[in-house]
Design an enzyme around this catalytic site. Structure first.
Site, PDB file in Angstrom:
ATOM      1  N   GLY A 159     -63.440  22.228 -69.328  1.00 51.19           N
ATOM      2  CA  GLY A 159     -63.959  22.625 -70.604  1.00 51.19           C
ATOM      3  C   GLY A 159     -63.515  22.024 -72.116  1.00 51.19           C
ATOM      4  CG  ASN A 160     -64.859  21.806 -75.004  1.00 47.32           C
ATOM      5  OD1 ASN A 160     -64.594  22.199 -76.439  1.00 47.32           O
ATOM      6  ND2 ASN A 160     -65.300  21.290 -74.605  1.00 47.32           N
ATOM      7  NE  ARG A 161     -56.005  21.470 -75.810  1.00 50.34           N
ATOM      8  CZ  ARG A 161     -55.532  21.562 -74.701  1.00 50.34           C
ATOM      9  NH1 ARG A 161     -55.262  22.907 -74.597  1.00 50.34           N
ATOM     10  NH2 ARG A 161     -54.791  21.204 -73.400  1.00 50.34           N
TER      11      ARG A 161
END
Ligand code: CTP
Length: 402
Positions: A203-205
Site C-alpha cells: 500500500g501507500n501513505r
C-alpha cells in the site's frame, strides 16, 4: 436568508427544535414544515413559537398563499432533519402528498438532508437506493451518526448533532459561486492496497485528504460528485456519492463506470504501479532456515493514461496528480513536465512530496500544468484552496468543450 426546515416523523424530531434555534439565532428566517407524523412527536405550538411562523404539514391550509409553490421558490436552503426512511422514499420518488414534499419538488436551492432511522432501515437496499438517487440529483445527504437509537439498541442511524447539521447548512449558505452546477464530476482519492495474502498488502501513505477536498469543493460549487475512495478513513462531506474500493483494479472499474457520463475526472488517488503477480489464498508462512520469499510484481494499468487516451465521453476533462520528489535527473517541475507529456491528461497537478510535505499533511504546494507541460496556475495553502484552484483551472476547459 430564508430556510425551510422540514421535519419528518421520527423520535429525533425533538432535536430539530435545537437546530431551529441555531438557525434562527444565526439571523435566518426559518419556516418549519413538519410532516403529519412529525406532529405526533413534537406539536405545532413548539414549531410556531420557536420560529415565529406558521407550521403546517398541509398544502390546503393556505390555498390563497399558494404555499406549496411559494416556500420552495423563495427558500435559499431547504434542510430536512430528521429525514425518515419514508421521507427519503417519497422525495426520491418525487411524490407530492404534503407541504414538505411539494416544497422539495419546487425548490431549486441547495437541499440538505439529515437522515435518522433504525440501522436496519438505513441499510435496507430500498433506502440505500433512495439515498443514491437523491445524491445523484445533487441533494446533500449527511451520513447518520452511529450511537444509541430509540430504545436500548445502538448502531448507524442516529441523527447527527444539531450543531453538525447547522454547520453543514451554513457552509451551503455561504456566498460562493455555483459555477459547476449541472456538471457531474468524478474524483478518485486515497491509496490502493494490493493483497499479498489474506492479511498483508502493498500500500501507500495516501490519506485521501486532497481527493476529499476536491470532492467537497466541487459539491459546494454545485456539481454532482462521485468520489471513488480507496481505503479512505476520513469523513467525506455532504453532497458526495462515495464508492469504496480497495485495489487498483477495483478503482479502475469504479472510476470508469462513474466516468461514463462525467464532465470531468480528477485522479487524485495514489494508485499502485505494481501488484503481486499472485495473491496467496492462505497466509504466507515463514520458511524453515530463514529463507525469505521473493515477490514477483506485475504492472497495474495506468488508469489516468487510459482515460486520457480514449475519452469515455467527448469533451471530458481529465486531470491527473503527480507526486514528485526531484532527484539527480531533474527537479520536481522537470519530472512533472515529462509526466504531463507522457500521461496526455488535460491538466496535471504537480505536487512536491517527501520531507513532511504532501502525504497526510494539511497544506500543499502545487503547480498546475497543461497537456503540453506549460504552467497554467500555481496554488499554495490548504488542500481546500488547492482544490478550488484545480476546479478554477478545469472550468475554462469545460466551457470550451460545450
Ligand atoms: N495513476 C493511475 N494509474 C496508475 C498509476 C497512477 O491512474 N496505475 C494516476 C494517479 O492517480 C495520478 C497520476 O497517475 O493522477 C500520477 O501517478 P504517478 O504514480 O505519480 O505516476 P507514474 O506514471 O506512476 O510515474 P512514476 O511512478 O514514474 O513517477
Amino acid at each position: 436568508m430564508r430556510i425551510v426546515l422540514g421535519v419528518a416523523g421520527g423520535i429525533a424530531a425533538y432535536k430539530a427544535a435545537v437546530l431551529l434555534r441555531l438557525l434562527t439565532e444565526a439571523g435566518h428566517s426559518v419556516r418549519v414544515v413538519p410532516t403529519r407524523a412529525a406532529l405526533e412527536f413534537v406539536g405545532r405550538a413548539t414549531w410556531e413559537a420557536l420560529s415565529g411562523q406558521p407550521a403546517t404539514p398541509e398544502v390546503f391550509d393556505d390555498v390563497t398563499g399558494v404555499t406549496h409553490v411559494a416556500l420552495g421558490n423563495e427558500a435559499d436552503l431547504v434542510v430536512v432533519a430528521p429525514a425518515t426512511a419514508d421521507l427519503l422514499a417519497r422525495a426520491a420518488a418525487g411524490l407530492a402528498d404534503d407541504l414538505l414534499t411539494t416544497t422539495l419538488l419546487v425548490a431549486r436551492c441547495p437541499v440538505l438532508v439529515a437522515p435518522a432511522m433504525h440501522t436496519q432501515m438505513w441499510e435496507h437496499p430500498a433506502t440505500v437506493a433512495n439515498v443514491a438517487t437523491l445524491r445523484a440529483r445533487g441533494v446533500h445527504v449527511l451520513e447518520p451518526a452511529v450511537g444509541r437509537l430509540t430504545g436500548a439498541d445502538s448502531g448507524a442511524g442516529r441523527l447527527p448533532e444539531p450543531e453538525e447539521i447547522a454547520a453543514a447548512a451554513f457552509t451551503l449558505l455561504a456566498p460562493g459561486t455555483r459555477d459547476l452546477a449541472g456538471r457531474h464530476v468524478v474524483v478518485s482519492a486515497g491509496g490502493t492496497r494490493e493483497p499479498l495474502d489474506p492479511v498483508r498488502f502493498l500500500g501507500n501513505r495516501s490519506s485521501g485528504r486532497q481527493g476529499i477536498a476536491l470532492a467537497a469543493a466541487a459539491a459546494r460549487r454545485g456539481a454532482v460528485v462521485t468520489l471513488v475512495a480507496a481505503n479512505v478513513a476520513l469523513p467525506v462531506g455532504p453532497g458526495v456519492e462515495v464508492v469504496r474500493v480497495e485495489t487498483a483494479e477495483q478503482l479502475r472499474d469504479a472510476v470508469r463506470a462513474a466516468a461514463k457520463d462525467a464532465d470531468a475526472v480528477v485522479m487524485a488517488a495514489a494508485v499502485a504501479d505494481f501488484r503481486p503477480a499472485a495473491t496467496a489464498a492462505a497466509k504466507i508462512k515463514k520458511q524453515p532456515g530463514g529463507v525469505a520469499p521473493s515477490l514477483e510484481l506485475v504492472e497495474t494499468p495506468d488508469i489516468l493514461a487510459e482515460l486520457a487516451a480514449r475519452r469515455l465521453r467527448s469533451g471530458q476533462v481529465v486531470v491527473g496528480f503527480a507526486a514528485e520528489t526531484g532527484d539527480a535527473d531533474g527537479d520536481v517541475l522537470a519530472h512533472g513536465r515529462a509526466k504531463a507529456l507522457r500521461k496526455g491528461a488535460d491538466l496535471l497537478v504537480v505536487n512536491a512530496v517527501g520531507e513532511g510535505r504532501g502525504f497526510g499533511t494539511a497544506d500543499n504546494d502545487v503547480v498546475i500544468l497543461d497537456a503540453a507541460g506549460d504552467e497554467v496556475a500555481r496554488a499554495a495553502g490548504s488542500k481546500d484552496e488547492v482544490a478550488h484552484a484545480v476546479w478554477d483551472a478545469v472550468l475554462p476547459l469545460l466551457a470550451a468543450a460545450r
